[in-house]
Enzyme design. Sequence first.
Site, PDB file in Angstrom:
ATOM      1  CE  LYS A 136     -11.527 -16.313  -7.476  1.00 20.91           C
ATOM      2  NZ  LYS A 136     -11.176 -17.710  -7.134  1.00 20.91           N
TER       3      LYS A 136
ATOM      4  CB  THR B  23      -1.741  -6.650  -6.492  1.00 23.86           C
ATOM      5  OG1 THR B  23      -0.445  -7.148  -6.879  1.00 23.86           O
ATOM      6  CG2 THR B  23      -1.551  -5.472  -5.569  1.00 23.86           C
TER       7      THR B  23
ATOM      8  CG  LEU C 251      -5.181  -7.029 -16.881  1.00 22.70           C
ATOM      9  CD1 LEU C 251      -3.824  -6.562 -16.393  1.00 22.70           C
ATOM     10  CD2 LEU C 251      -5.136  -7.356 -18.374  1.00 22.70           C
ATOM     11  CG  ASN C 252      -7.837 -12.748 -12.029  1.00 28.43           C
ATOM     12  OD1 ASN C 252      -8.906 -12.756 -11.426  1.00 28.43           O
ATOM     13  ND2 ASN C 252      -7.019 -13.787 -12.029  1.00 28.43           N
TER      14      ASN C 252
ATOM     15  CG  PHE D 294      -1.707  -1.281   1.367  1.00 26.47           C
ATOM     16  CD1 PHE D 294      -2.648  -1.680   0.435  1.00 26.47           C
ATOM     17  CD2 PHE D 294      -1.447  -2.098   2.445  1.00 26.47           C
ATOM     18  CE1 PHE D 294      -3.326  -2.881   0.584  1.00 26.47           C
ATOM     19  CE2 PHE D 294      -2.116  -3.301   2.598  1.00 26.47           C
ATOM     20  CZ  PHE D 294      -3.055  -3.696   1.669  1.00 26.47           C
TER      21      PHE D 294
ATOM     22  CD  GLU E  75      -2.690   3.739  -5.988  1.00 32.81           C
ATOM     23  OE1 GLU E  75      -1.802   4.009  -5.178  1.00 32.81           O
ATOM     24  OE2 GLU E  75      -2.716   4.240  -7.120  1.00 32.81           O
TER      25      GLU E  75
END
Lengths: 330, 730
Positions: B620, B474, B617-618, B246, B692
Amino acid sequence: MKPFTYARAADTPEAVREASGPSHDFIAGGTNLLDLMKLEVMAPDKLVDINRLDLKQISETEDGGLRIGALVTNSDCAADDRIRRDYPVLSRAILAGASGQLRNKATTGGNLCQRTRCYYFYDTAMPCNKREPGSGCQAIGGATRLHAIFGASDQCIATYPGDMAVAMSALDASVEIEGKDGASRTVPVRDFHRLPGDRPDKDNVLEDGELITAVTLPAPTGGRQSYRKVRDRASYAFALVSVAADIGMEDGKISHAALAFGGVAHKPWHKPELDALLTGKEPSDALFAEAADLLLAEAQGQGGNNFKILLLRRTLRAVLREATQMGETA
Amino acid sequence: MTRHLVMDEPATKRVLDELPQSLTGKPMDRPDGPEKVTGTATYAHEWNLPGTVHGVLVRATVPKGKVTAIDKDAVMKLPGVLGVFNDERFLRNPAQGTANEAPIQGPDEIAYLGQPIALVVAETFEQARHGAHRLQMRYDVAADGVFDPEATNVPHERPEDDQLDQGDLDAAMKQAVSVVDQVYRTPGHNSAAMEPHCSIASWEGDKLTLRGSYQMLNYNINELADSLKIDAEDIRMLSPFVGGGFGSKLGISAEAVAAAIASRELGKPVVVALSRQQVFETVMRRSESRQHIRLAADADGKLIGLGHDSLVSNLPGEDFYEPVMQATHFIYTGENRRMNMEVARVNRICAGSVRAPGEAIGMVALENAMDELADISGIDPVELRKRNIPEMHPETGQGYSSRPFAEALDEGARRFGWDKRNAKPAQTRDGEWWIGMGMASAARVNMLKEAKARVTLNADGTATVETDMSDPGTGTYAILTQIAADMLGLPGDKVETVLGDSDLPKGSGSGGSFGASSSGSAVFLACQDIRTQLAQKMGMDEDDLKLDGGKAGDMALADALAGDAIVGNGHIEPGETSKDKRQATYGSYFAEVGVNAVTGETRVRRLTAVFGAGRILNEKTATSQCYGGCIWGIGMALHEELLFDTRDGHLVNHDLAEYHVPVNLDVPQIDVHLLEERDDWASPIQAKGIGELGLCGAAAAVTNAIYNATGVRVREYPVTLDKLLDQLPE
């Protein structure tokens, strides 16, 4: 963590004998003590492990109450059928505190000895009369959100942070203590914790080597019990204020009143005059306002905690309305 | 070979959409998931190198001054203690993100209480910690420390490149039909990553290996080299798993440099981990802010003026300041604009990047002000925002790249049931609770950073992706695997992604939400490089090359490769497209809260969020990032606050017991919806950053809902019960 010696006691006399001497401490669950030792806020020379002592039962007393062994865990105490049925305020207070993991380790006796969460007590770079007598109180004039509105001194404005003892105070429980040479004594929970005065290093009345062996609850009053904890997040936060209540009603009048308050003083706060004022009266908002006036007459904010005075007034009223079944608070 | 792309033109050919396989975008499980849940993923502290000894940092206990003496001898006599170090190369504070050089060094000049000034090393962690507690220091305390950013005796600076005065805002405020002119304050925040910072340093001759928990090895290696005064070629950094960053692990920090110095001296591996208190006291904080917002609107609610002035703080000598107005510049219209940044120099913990620096708090105050404008003008908050979406950038005249802002507002309102909201405050009760609904917009700048990656199509028909990129939870392992799998026509489990080793090609690092699109683009390009080479090898036109199901056309890949691996390199750089268009990501939040009528305790009951961030891109891992952002928003709205003692600037609540992040019970079911979007201007894979975006305005939806519930407008974060209590409706 300062190196320390370790002894495991087999029974209470041995525990008391081993622990006699300055800078000796008992360890049971260790949920508070170990944190403080890692920070060297506490740095005992010796720890006496009492976990093998036979103090893990909840048993019925002759006068219809319960005797909770000092090593009964918070989880076991809160889940006990008899506690849940006859002393729901205690069960709820315990479950309002800490987390499941901590309650599985924390014990009845240890929880009574939980130390303050004052930020300055926890930070060894700061003066603190409780941690280091005579060094001063940096909390006064500093960040005081957690601090006392009752009974503070110019030496210390810390609060007792726990929940369990607040319920025990409302229930007028007693603490059984065993000392040197088999000497034992019983102290009402209401007198167990001290006000800071000029000895803020002493949280409670335990003398050198004395061990809590049990907490006894008197026979249930049959009143309506509740524990209301107000805090900054929904769980896992110490009480800003909490109210424990045991209120009996008969013929539309309050027949029994016992109230205790957490997060507001160096000890679970109990004011006998408040219980007396309510007893025998018909519940009404006017009565509750009078009760709040009486309770708060001597309240003194420290700046960052001034809001606790209004918060306690409002919370007390809501608890009393609920306990006397006047309905929810507008 | 290397496929190099400078992003000068929009990528209108959407290659990933034209492939036979489309694993990219799917909610594929993290390939690193099993290792993480079985405890076999090796985090920084877990390497267990033989002979490792332990170091614990010692802090300054005064806020400003000089160290005049350190009683090393007394501590050296303690059992197990091997050394006490306070080398001049110790860091005053961590390097700022992408600094690429050492931060201010020297342990003897104290700038804040908590500054690391010594390291005690011992055989065991417990011995080192005890030695650290025992170490006595003498100080020459300076009397001129300053601790309150808003105090008049504190020096204020105005960074030149963050001052805007366009048109005449004062005149617009006079001319407007509706105005808002308010000051909002947000407190400091801590990243509070689950894994505390930790480094293990070990030397072989002049070669240093540093195993740490870092987000940006491509910069960190140079920062470490510069700090130690050695060559970056002599350092290898390993950071395969990072337990959350973060922003707090963007730049090299004190423990790495101290561990390296001690290890060199002692000839043994040295591990230094920060305690939670040290994480709070020595790692970057988000600056508190005072934000003055002025909105001037015409009769239709359209902005004719917009002012946003901010005061933030940092230590003397730090260039970074929280870029509070970053999204205010482009999100809403209004020709008369004033935005001035001021930085107070205070003796507090260093301020730096914490999750979504700028928008995380700037969007929150702006969205509170917009809610006030909606209330005053009687225009629905969603409608008000839609009316103020500019056609062109109101300051630069740039156009926008893909911008599904209005769509996010409408879709959020629909999913949430916004039409059921009563616009009049303090009308809805549920037992003891006042119920309210609020909304806010989300916006965050989009960035593409230079990144390199290597992909090897192995002779057996599997593939290996390699870059020094990090995965701080991430989903980097997942998305790079997915992109390579699609580009090479392989199932996901035939692709291995290797990260977090500074010997590998330099990725973008994880920060500013740019990691996925930048490193993903580098992997994409490396795969294109492979496709070109493979087509050549097979003697065919690249356009005719069909890779699917582990086959090239009808031929198994292993056969097509005929025993040779093909190595592809990818290299992406930002170019003209980042200047041609204002690139950003957008979204909306809708919250329902209950405010207790007795105590003022606020609990969030429902949260709906809709985001557009280019190609997802994903699904989930992207959704998880957004959940996290929304939870940050709840924390920011209700709980989180770095509490400084204004007498000495020290952080009072330096642990997770008293710095309150939301716990499970504070977080309701969150409905996150991701819009289908492609942004050709952003990257060759049409993806933008999403990490973010989830918190860039989230807290405002909660606090706007508190206003709707109670009619009380709190402009000082967090909205703890004491700020509501004496104003609650009867």
